[in-house]
Design a protein around this motif. Sequence first.
Motif, PDB file in Angstrom:
ATOM      1  N   ILE A 116       0.886  -1.165   0.000  1.00  0.00           N
ATOM      2  CA  ILE A 116       0.000   0.000   0.000  1.00  0.00           C
ATOM      3  C   ILE A 116       0.917   1.206   0.000  1.00  0.00           C
ATOM      4  CG2 ILE A 116      -1.861   1.201   1.211  1.00  0.00           C
ATOM      5  CD1 ILE A 116      -2.562  -1.611   2.406  1.00  0.00           C
ATOM      6  N   ALA A 117       1.219   1.676  -1.211  1.00  0.00           N
ATOM      7  CA  ALA A 117       2.340   2.593  -1.412  1.00  0.00           C
ATOM      8  C   ALA A 117       1.850   3.930  -1.942  1.00  0.00           C
ATOM      9  CB  ALA A 117       3.337   1.969  -2.398  1.00  0.00           C
ATOM     10  N   SER A 118       1.808   4.922  -1.077  1.00  0.00           N
ATOM     11  CA  SER A 118       1.376   6.258  -1.496  1.00  0.00           C
ATOM     12  C   SER A 118       2.577   7.090  -1.938  1.00  0.00           C
ATOM     13  CB  SER A 118       0.633   6.962  -0.357  1.00  0.00           C
ATOM     14  OG  SER A 118       1.488   7.144   0.760  1.00  0.00           O
ATOM     15  N   ASN A 132       3.985   0.196   4.706  1.00  0.00           N
ATOM     16  CA  ASN A 132       2.594   0.633   4.839  1.00  0.00           C
ATOM     17  C   ASN A 132       2.377   1.505   6.081  1.00  0.00           C
ATOM     18  OD1 ASN A 132       2.330  -1.067   2.633  1.00  0.00           O
ATOM     19  ND2 ASN A 132       1.258  -2.675   3.754  1.00  0.00           N
ATOM     20  N   ASN A 133       3.295   2.468   6.288  1.00  0.00           N
ATOM     21  CA  ASN A 133       3.241   3.252   7.525  1.00  0.00           C
ATOM     22  C   ASN A 133       3.239   4.761   7.289  1.00  0.00           C
ATOM     23  OD1 ASN A 133       5.858   3.713   6.701  1.00  0.00           O
ATOM     24  ND2 ASN A 133       6.841   2.868   8.542  1.00  0.00           N
ATOM     25  N   GLN A 134       2.928   5.194   6.071  1.00  0.00           N
ATOM     26  CA  GLN A 134       2.948   6.617   5.752  1.00  0.00           C
ATOM     27  C   GLN A 134       1.540   7.180   5.586  1.00  0.00           C
ATOM     28  OE1 GLN A 134       6.003   8.407   5.638  1.00  0.00           O
ATOM     29  NE2 GLN A 134       6.541   6.448   6.590  1.00  0.00           N
ATOM     30  N   GLN A 135       1.419   8.471   5.815  1.00  0.00           N
ATOM     31  CA  GLN A 135       0.128   9.134   5.643  1.00  0.00           C
ATOM     32  C   GLN A 135      -0.070   9.492   4.174  1.00  0.00           C
ATOM     33  OE1 GLN A 135      -0.427  12.801   7.890  1.00  0.00           O
ATOM     34  NE2 GLN A 135      -2.511  12.167   8.408  1.00  0.00           N
ATOM     35  N   LEU A 192      -0.872   9.739  -5.511  1.00  0.00           N
ATOM     36  CA  LEU A 192      -1.494   8.479  -5.897  1.00  0.00           C
ATOM     37  C   LEU A 192      -1.126   7.409  -4.881  1.00  0.00           C
ATOM     38  CD1 LEU A 192      -0.817   8.357  -9.766  1.00  0.00           C
ATOM     39  CD2 LEU A 192      -2.798   9.297  -8.549  1.00  0.00           C
ATOM     40  N   ILE A 193      -1.941   6.363  -4.801  1.00  0.00           N
ATOM     41  CA  ILE A 193      -1.628   5.188  -3.983  1.00  0.00           C
ATOM     42  C   ILE A 193      -1.607   3.969  -4.891  1.00  0.00           C
ATOM     43  CG2 ILE A 193      -2.182   3.832  -1.932  1.00  0.00           C
ATOM     44  CD1 ILE A 193      -4.114   6.031  -1.104  1.00  0.00           C
ATOM     45  N   GLY A 201       7.368  11.761  -8.384  1.00  0.00           N
ATOM     46  CA  GLY A 201       6.726  11.446  -7.108  1.00  0.00           C
ATOM     47  C   GLY A 201       5.591  10.455  -7.176  1.00  0.00           C
ATOM     48  N   PHE A 202       5.497   9.690  -8.255  1.00  0.00           N
ATOM     49  CA  PHE A 202       4.456   8.663  -8.303  1.00  0.00           C
ATOM     50  C   PHE A 202       4.878   7.519  -9.210  1.00  0.00           C
ATOM     51  CE2 PHE A 202       3.255  11.417 -11.868  1.00  0.00           C
ATOM     52  CZ  PHE A 202       2.819  10.534 -12.848  1.00  0.00           C
TER      53      PHE A 202
END
Length: 430
Positions: free
Chosen positions: A236-238, A250-253, A259-260, A393-394
């Motif tokens: 789950i990568a934003s 999976n620990n970022q806001q 995008l995620i 950035g994505f």
Amino acid sequence: MKYHKIERELFIKNRANFTSQMKSNSLAVFNSNDIYPISADSTMPFEQHRDIFYLSGVDQEESVLVLFPDCPNESLREVLFVRETNAHIAVWEGEKLTKEAALETSGIKNVHWLQDLDKVLFEMSTYCHTFYINTNEHYRANVETETREDRFIKTLLAKYPAHSVAKSNPILQRLRSVKDPIELKLMQNACDITEKGFRRILGFTKPGVWEYEIEAELIHEFMKNRSKGFAYTPIIASGNNANVLHYTENNQQCKSGDLILLDTAAEYANYASDLTRTIPVSGTFSDRQRAVYNAVNHVKKEATNMLVPGNFWKEYHEEVGKLMTSELLKLGLLDKADVQNEDKNWPAYKKYFMHGTSHHIGLDTHDYGLLYEKMEANNVFTVEPGIYLPKEGFGIRLEDDVVIQEHGTPFNLMGNIPIEAEEIEDLMQN
């Protein structure tokens, strides 16, 4: 088990298919996995060895399957050994398979307690010339831990040095890569559970949520629908986390405008699904994000059409590379000079799309299948192109699971899961 009972006809057919390819006067042995320790008295959740499950349906530790189709003693042509159960075990660990339940699950009539293994196997060994041993020869395998199967093979070969040895794995590689209709139903169920999870998070995601909160929403929906959980460690990568191919922290806001990338899917009855979608945190793609998204989606659609009987994985991947090169030129990420001067061993498109397009999927997420052999009907492949732009950035990856058909384009097991950019936006905003 959480899943509904599987028709034992599947396992009866699987054993018949396997034994039909064994040498004469040979027997094959398959072991359950260990329960692996963490520390103190803690253990990891049990995961059955997929080969014994494929051949018997037994989903329990300390089980052994022996197949000997030519055995003069007809009662020993199929023998299943399971751990003896009793009232004490039932209280402390829960109900285990009885002999009657093992027969009902597997279709194997001759069921023994595990304590009889050495005695029965010795009798069987006096009739046979060859032992089939079950080594892990998957092309991605990198195992440091000695498994229960490994230990058994060492003991077997030391005790019976005069017997010949053959390998089960090449037979299983072919058999497991071609799915039975019952297996396809189980995989469809896994994909349908994945769809429920994905639709749930479309309504949940917004600026300020944390990646792990999305993970929690998914596991809730999966387990509510009889899945044990994720088929593999969820990604789950934003934002820029999407450019780490196996990001699992999976620990970022999740921030507005980002995008995620969600590479998360459910298992069902030990069968995997494998989904990737990329969604906008705020519910709307920017023009640049949409352009890259649509390019990836276009490559995915065209790649899917190439998964037909008779094609080879290597040539298929090369053709997908050409498709991706064309899209990267349109996006301005490559120019003609980049392509003309590229290293043929690492083409220019690899700067932005550095992983493979497809892999077999089934009982394992990266399932058995011989990539140097022609594709055939009822192979199930993922299709997962991506474009990764750390400077912007994505990163975007899209992935579905498809079944190769005898004729025509593959059947998409994830055809009901939203993928078009406009549909994603509509669902997130409503």
